[in-house]
Motif scaffolding. Structure first.
Motif, PDB file in Angstrom:
ATOM      1  N   MET A  30       0.900  -1.224  -0.220  1.00 58.02           N
ATOM      2  CA  MET A  30       0.306   0.372   0.343  1.00 58.02           C
ATOM      3  C   MET A  30       0.673   1.044  -0.440  1.00 58.02           C
ATOM      4  SD  MET A  30      -2.953  -0.992   0.055  1.00 58.02           S
ATOM      5  CE  MET A  30      -3.746  -2.649   0.027  1.00 58.02           C
ATOM      6  N   ILE A  31       2.802   0.781   0.468  1.00 59.08           N
ATOM      7  CA  ILE A  31       3.403   2.265   0.291  1.00 59.08           C
ATOM      8  C   ILE A  31       4.367   2.537  -0.973  1.00 59.08           C
ATOM      9  CG2 ILE A  31       4.675   3.398   1.582  1.00 59.08           C
ATOM     10  CD1 ILE A  31       4.093   1.385   3.952  1.00 59.08           C
ATOM     11  N   GLY A  32       3.398   3.622  -1.324  1.00 63.68           N
ATOM     12  CA  GLY A  32       4.277   3.801  -2.596  1.00 63.68           C
ATOM     13  C   GLY A  32       5.214   4.333  -3.249  1.00 63.68           C
ATOM     14  N   GLN A  53      -3.003   2.627  -1.949  1.00 62.03           N
ATOM     15  CA  GLN A  53      -4.751   1.954  -0.829  1.00 62.03           C
ATOM     16  C   GLN A  53      -5.712   2.080  -1.598  1.00 62.03           C
ATOM     17  OE1 GLN A  53      -4.469   2.466   3.145  1.00 62.03           O
ATOM     18  NE2 GLN A  53      -6.609   0.965   3.633  1.00 62.03           N
ATOM     19  N   PRO A  54      -6.707   1.759  -2.303  1.00 61.23           N
ATOM     20  CA  PRO A  54      -7.701   1.783  -3.010  1.00 61.23           C
ATOM     21  C   PRO A  54      -8.792   2.222  -2.125  1.00 61.23           C
ATOM     22  CG  PRO A  54      -7.430  -0.880  -3.148  1.00 61.23           C
ATOM     23  CD  PRO A  54      -6.355  -0.186  -1.911  1.00 61.23           C
ATOM     24  N   GLY A  55      -9.624   3.367  -2.965  1.00 61.53           N
ATOM     25  CA  GLY A  55     -10.223   4.514  -1.835  1.00 61.53           C
ATOM     26  C   GLY A  55      -9.667   5.891  -1.598  1.00 61.53           C
ATOM     27  N   TYR A  56      -8.578   5.620  -1.858  1.00 59.96           N
ATOM     28  CA  TYR A  56      -7.551   6.786  -1.321  1.00 59.96           C
ATOM     29  C   TYR A  56      -6.759   7.208  -2.319  1.00 59.96           C
ATOM     30  CZ  TYR A  56      -8.500   5.941   3.705  1.00 59.96           C
ATOM     31  OH  TYR A  56      -9.299   5.171   4.489  1.00 59.96           O
ATOM     32  N   GLU A  57      -7.218   8.006  -3.183  1.00 62.73           N
ATOM     33  CA  GLU A  57      -6.559   8.603  -4.564  1.00 62.73           C
ATOM     34  C   GLU A  57      -6.328   9.926  -4.001  1.00 62.73           C
ATOM     35  OE1 GLU A  57      -7.777   9.397  -8.653  1.00 62.73           O
ATOM     36  OE2 GLU A  57      -7.918   7.376  -7.990  1.00 62.73           O
ATOM     37  N   GLY A  58      -5.106  10.116  -4.625  1.00 66.23           N
ATOM     38  CA  GLY A  58      -5.024  11.454  -3.579  1.00 66.23           C
ATOM     39  C   GLY A  58      -4.014  11.909  -2.671  1.00 66.23           C
ATOM     40  N   TRP A  59      -4.519  11.200  -1.702  1.00 64.66           N
ATOM     41  CA  TRP A  59      -3.863  11.048   0.226  1.00 64.66           C
ATOM     42  C   TRP A  59      -2.326  10.543   0.149  1.00 64.66           C
ATOM     43  CZ3 TRP A  59      -7.225  11.172   4.481  1.00 64.66           C
ATOM     44  CH2 TRP A  59      -8.245  11.620   4.239  1.00 64.66           C
ATOM     45  N   GLY A  82       1.152   8.568   9.654  1.00 67.93           N
ATOM     46  CA  GLY A  82      -0.222   8.271   9.051  1.00 67.93           C
ATOM     47  C   GLY A  82      -0.596   8.007   7.729  1.00 67.93           C
ATOM     48  N   ILE A  83      -2.070   9.063   7.174  1.00 73.03           N
ATOM     49  CA  ILE A  83      -2.081   9.005   5.802  1.00 73.03           C
ATOM     50  C   ILE A  83      -3.171  10.793   6.359  1.00 73.03           C
ATOM     51  CG2 ILE A  83      -3.654   8.073   6.554  1.00 73.03           C
ATOM     52  CD1 ILE A  83      -4.212   7.367   3.328  1.00 73.03           C
ATOM     53  N   LEU A  84      -2.853  11.297   5.273  1.00 71.68           N
ATOM     54  CA  LEU A  84      -3.229  12.693   4.906  1.00 71.68           C
ATOM     55  C   LEU A  84      -3.652  12.693   3.387  1.00 71.68           C
ATOM     56  CD1 LEU A  84      -0.529  14.774   6.747  1.00 71.68           C
ATOM     57  CD2 LEU A  84      -2.993  14.594   7.324  1.00 71.68           C
ATOM     58  N   PRO A  85      -4.542  13.605   3.551  1.00 78.07           N
ATOM     59  CA  PRO A  85      -5.601  13.669   1.973  1.00 78.07           C
ATOM     60  C   PRO A  85      -4.172  15.385   0.778  1.00 78.07           C
ATOM     61  CG  PRO A  85      -6.072  15.103   3.193  1.00 78.07           C
ATOM     62  CD  PRO A  85      -5.509  14.754   4.691  1.00 78.07           C
ATOM     63  N   GLY A  86      -4.272  14.889   0.157  1.00 78.99           N
ATOM     64  CA  GLY A  86      -3.461  15.412  -0.586  1.00 78.99           C
ATOM     65  C   GLY A  86      -4.092  16.761  -0.850  1.00 78.99           C
ATOM     66  N   ALA A  89      -7.541  14.586  -2.974  1.00 77.23           N
ATOM     67  CA  ALA A  89      -7.856  13.722  -2.281  1.00 77.23           C
ATOM     68  C   ALA A  89      -9.469  14.425  -2.201  1.00 77.23           C
ATOM     69  CB  ALA A  89      -7.623  13.592  -1.764  1.00 77.23           C
ATOM     70  N   LEU A  90      -9.998  12.911  -2.162  1.00 77.13           N
ATOM     71  CA  LEU A  90     -11.597  13.775  -2.488  1.00 77.13           C
ATOM     72  C   LEU A  90     -12.294  13.356  -0.929  1.00 77.13           C
ATOM     73  CD1 LEU A  90     -14.906  12.865  -3.512  1.00 77.13           C
ATOM     74  CD2 LEU A  90     -14.479  10.433  -3.209  1.00 77.13           C
ATOM     75  N   LEU A  91     -12.730  14.628  -0.450  1.00 72.90           N
ATOM     76  CA  LEU A  91     -12.927  14.356   0.774  1.00 72.90           C
ATOM     77  C   LEU A  91     -14.569  14.817   1.475  1.00 72.90           C
ATOM     78  CD1 LEU A  91     -10.607  17.307   2.304  1.00 72.90           C
ATOM     79  CD2 LEU A  91     -10.169  14.993   2.287  1.00 72.90           C
TER      80      LEU A  91
END
Length: 163
Positions: A30-32, A53-59, A82-86, A89-91
């Motif tokens: 899941m880590i690019g 990770q699927p569903g977290y495009e742009g994060w 952690g993970i943060l929106p870019g 990202a869809l919020l």
């Protein structure tokens, strides 16, 4: 005026340490790729990685690293992962308080529904009260509930004797 902190080269080069820290919260699949290292302060650097990770495009996955002065690369400390929106990202939309979210027509619809429910409940109560009042009456409106037991058998199953 405060001086702008400069990027700590030791921390900036520690992207492998940042990726290892992320493996504690996410599988390697899941880590690019490593995106960048951002200076957050003196001897404080945040590494960002693409999220697969699927569903977290742009994060982006992130790992923030620090070290004490004159410390070597082996003495790097992980502050946070952690993970943060870019930016793309869809919020979820911003939260709006209930008082601001409810429109006047919503309140009117709620009021009408409550009145209808109250009217329906009152109708049921009136119908049941009418049914209780007419339970002992015959078709001519005379109450014959007292005579009901005179025509029935005794408890032992025999008809009462006539005098």
């Amino acid at each position: 005026m405060a001086r702008k902190p400069k990027l700590d080269e030791t921390l900036a080069a520690a992207h492998d340490r940042a990726r290892t820290a992320l493996l504690e919260i996410a599988p390697e699949s899941m880590i690019g790729e490593h995106l960048d290292a951002v200076c957050d302060g003196d001897r404080l650097v945040t590494h960002r990685f693409v999220t697969l990770q699927p569903g977290y495009e742009g994060w982006c996955w992130f790992a923030t690293l620090t070290r004490i002065p004159r410390a070597q690369a082996k003495d790097i400390t992980v502050c946070e992962v952690g993970i943060l929106p870019g930016d793309d990202a869809l919020l979820a939309p911003a939260w709006v308080p209930w008082a601001e979210r409810v429109r006047p027509e919503d309140l009117e619809a709620e009021r009408l529904a409550a009145e209808e429910a109250a009217g329906h409940a009152a109708g049921i109560v009136e119908e049941s009260a009418d049914a209780e009042e007419t339970a002992g009456e015959t078709e001519d409106g005379v109450d014959d509930s007292a005579e009901q037991f005179e025509d029935e058998e005794d408890a032992d199953g025999e008809l009462p004797e006539e005098d």
